[in-house]
Design an enzyme around this catalytic site. Structure first.
Site, PDB file in Angstrom:
ATOM      1  N   GLY A   1       9.557   8.752 -18.398  1.00 25.12           N
ATOM      2  CA  GLY A   1       9.322   8.841 -16.952  1.00 25.12           C
ATOM      3  C   GLY A   1      10.140   7.897 -16.095  1.00 25.12           C
ATOM      4  O   GLY A   1       9.744   7.578 -14.963  1.00 25.12           O
ATOM      5  N   SER A   2      11.303   7.477 -16.588  1.00 25.38           N
ATOM      6  CA  SER A   2      12.088   6.558 -15.747  1.00 25.38           C
ATOM      7  C   SER A   2      12.681   7.282 -14.532  1.00 25.38           C
ATOM      8  O   SER A   2      12.845   6.686 -13.462  1.00 25.38           O
ATOM      9  CB  SER A   2      13.186   5.867 -16.567  1.00 25.38           C
ATOM     10  OG  SER A   2      14.165   6.788 -16.968  1.00 25.38           O
TER      11      SER A   2
ATOM     12  N   MET B   1      10.342  18.596 -21.565  1.00 21.41           N
ATOM     13  CA  MET B   1      10.992  19.067 -22.791  1.00 21.41           C
ATOM     14  C   MET B   1      10.703  20.529 -23.158  1.00 21.41           C
ATOM     15  O   MET B   1      11.026  20.960 -24.255  1.00 21.41           O
ATOM     16  CB  MET B   1      10.619  18.153 -23.969  1.00 21.41           C
ATOM     17  CG  MET B   1      11.085  16.721 -23.803  1.00 21.41           C
ATOM     18  SD  MET B   1      12.872  16.587 -23.518  1.00 21.41           S
ATOM     19  CE  MET B   1      13.463  16.950 -25.173  1.00 21.41           C
TER      20      MET B   1
ATOM     21  N   ILE C   1      11.155  24.674 -22.283  1.00 24.16           N
ATOM     22  CA  ILE C   1      12.003  25.620 -21.542  1.00 24.16           C
ATOM     23  C   ILE C   1      11.098  26.591 -20.779  1.00 24.16           C
ATOM     24  O   ILE C   1      10.178  27.178 -21.362  1.00 24.16           O
ATOM     25  CB  ILE C   1      12.942  26.360 -22.505  1.00 24.16           C
ATOM     26  CG1 ILE C   1      13.967  25.343 -23.051  1.00 24.16           C
ATOM     27  CG2 ILE C   1      13.645  27.521 -21.809  1.00 24.16           C
ATOM     28  CD1 ILE C   1      14.730  25.821 -24.254  1.00 24.16           C
TER      29      ILE C   1
ATOM     30  N   HIS D   1      19.989  16.435 -16.185  1.00 28.26           N
ATOM     31  CA  HIS D   1      20.496  16.560 -17.564  1.00 28.26           C
ATOM     32  C   HIS D   1      21.565  15.487 -17.804  1.00 28.26           C
ATOM     33  O   HIS D   1      22.439  15.292 -16.961  1.00 28.26           O
ATOM     34  CB  HIS D   1      21.085  17.961 -17.774  1.00 28.26           C
ATOM     35  CG  HIS D   1      21.560  18.185 -19.175  1.00 28.26           C
ATOM     36  ND1 HIS D   1      20.680  18.445 -20.214  1.00 28.26           N
ATOM     37  CD2 HIS D   1      22.793  18.143 -19.725  1.00 28.26           C
ATOM     38  CE1 HIS D   1      21.368  18.564 -21.337  1.00 28.26           C
ATOM     39  NE2 HIS D   1      22.654  18.396 -21.065  1.00 28.26           N
TER      40      HIS D   1
HETATM   41  C1  GRF Z   1      16.790  11.791 -19.233  1.00 29.51           C
HETATM   42  O1  GRF Z   1      17.908  11.345 -19.946  1.00 29.51           O
HETATM   43  C2  GRF Z   1      17.026  13.153 -18.636  1.00 29.51           C
HETATM   44  O2  GRF Z   1      18.359  13.343 -18.251  1.00 29.51           O
HETATM   45  C3  GRF Z   1      16.676  14.063 -19.761  1.00 29.51           C
HETATM   46  O3  GRF Z   1      15.571  13.470 -20.380  1.00 29.51           O
HETATM   47  C4  GRF Z   1      15.599  12.067 -20.138  1.00 29.51           C
HETATM   48  C5  GRF Z   1      14.304  11.719 -19.484  1.00 29.51           C
HETATM   49  O4  GRF Z   1      14.159  10.328 -19.304  1.00 29.51           O
HETATM   50  N1  GRF Z   1      16.424  15.400 -19.282  1.00 29.51           N
HETATM   51  P1  GRF Z   1      12.949   9.761 -18.452  1.00 29.51           P
HETATM   52  O5  GRF Z   1      11.667  10.352 -19.064  1.00 29.51           O
HETATM   53  O6  GRF Z   1      13.130  10.205 -17.042  1.00 29.51           O
HETATM   54  O7  GRF Z   1      13.003   8.285 -18.623  1.00 29.51           O
END
Ligand code: GRF
Length: 215
Positions: free
Chosen positions: A11-12, A89, A91, A108
């Protein structure tokens, strides 16, 4: 504008949105966060910032359609106008997407259309590209293939592993995702076929990357 954020893990990117909304950089409200993973760190972030959150686990539904129907119901109940996939995660099906046509965006960690799918940063290192990066795009029926809103280029450092590269890419994710959301909230995004145009966006004065507006 009401934003719904779909997450599965750390969730960053959600945090980057929260921080920019709290700072007043983005005028929007995260009306709900939905996680398909009950253990996601993103949920702790919601609790800390008093943001409504729901867990919807795939395993509790007999098929994908019902799982997605539940997510849609929550989004609609919370008046969500823009759906942000921030490390989600799963689709999404065409029928889900058609409910929010051109109003679902995804972050992405590659310069699309290169390195779609999982472990994009590792794919980039293994391939030996000299420039990696990240992309925010509109979600359509293809996987990681929808119209591109914004990208940032991150040079690959010789000898660096994918962990270090991922960190450097992530710091740009945290800038371009809030930027894309801000553009949406300001009604500046127009999608025509594969082309996304942003009203009054300034490109080209920083080498490689668009000018960012305060991020
Ligand atoms: C990120 O690298 C994003 O690009 C990808 O999944 C990761 C999620 O990271 N889709 P976070 O959960 O937002 O920290």
């Amino acid at each position: 504008m009401n934003i719904g954020v779909l997450v599965s893990g750390r969730g960053s990117n959600l945090q980057a949105l929260i921080d920019n909304i709290e700072k007043g950089n983005i005028e929007a409200n995260i009306s709900v966060v939905i996680s398909d993973n009950p253990k996601a760190k993103a949920i702790e972030r919601c609790m800390k910032h008093n943001i409504k959150h729901r867990v919807v686990e795939r395993k509790n539904f007999k098929n994908k359609l019902d799982f997605e129907k539940e997510i849609l119901k929550i989004l609609k109940e919370n008046g969500v106008d823009l759906v942000v996939l921030a490390g989600f995660m799963k689709i999404l099906s065409g029928s889900f997407i058609s409910n929010y046509r051109n109003r679902i965006i995804n972050i992405h960690p590659s310069l699309l259309p290169a390195f779609k799918g999982l472990e994009a940063q590792k794919q980039a290192v293994d391939y030996g590209v000299k420039f990696a990066g990240c992309t925010v795009h509109i979600v359509d029926e293809s996987v990681d293939g929808g119209p591109i809103i914004i990208q940032a280029v991150v040079p690959v450092v010789q000898g660096e592993d994918e962990g270090k590269l991922s960190e450097r890419i992530l710091s740009y994710e945290h800038r371009i995702l809030p930027q894309a959301v801000k553009w949406f909230t300001e009604g500046r995004i127009k999608v025509e076929g594969r082309k996304v145009t942003v009203k009054n966006a300034r490109y080209g004065t920083i080498p490689f990357n668009p000018d960012l507006e305060g991020f």
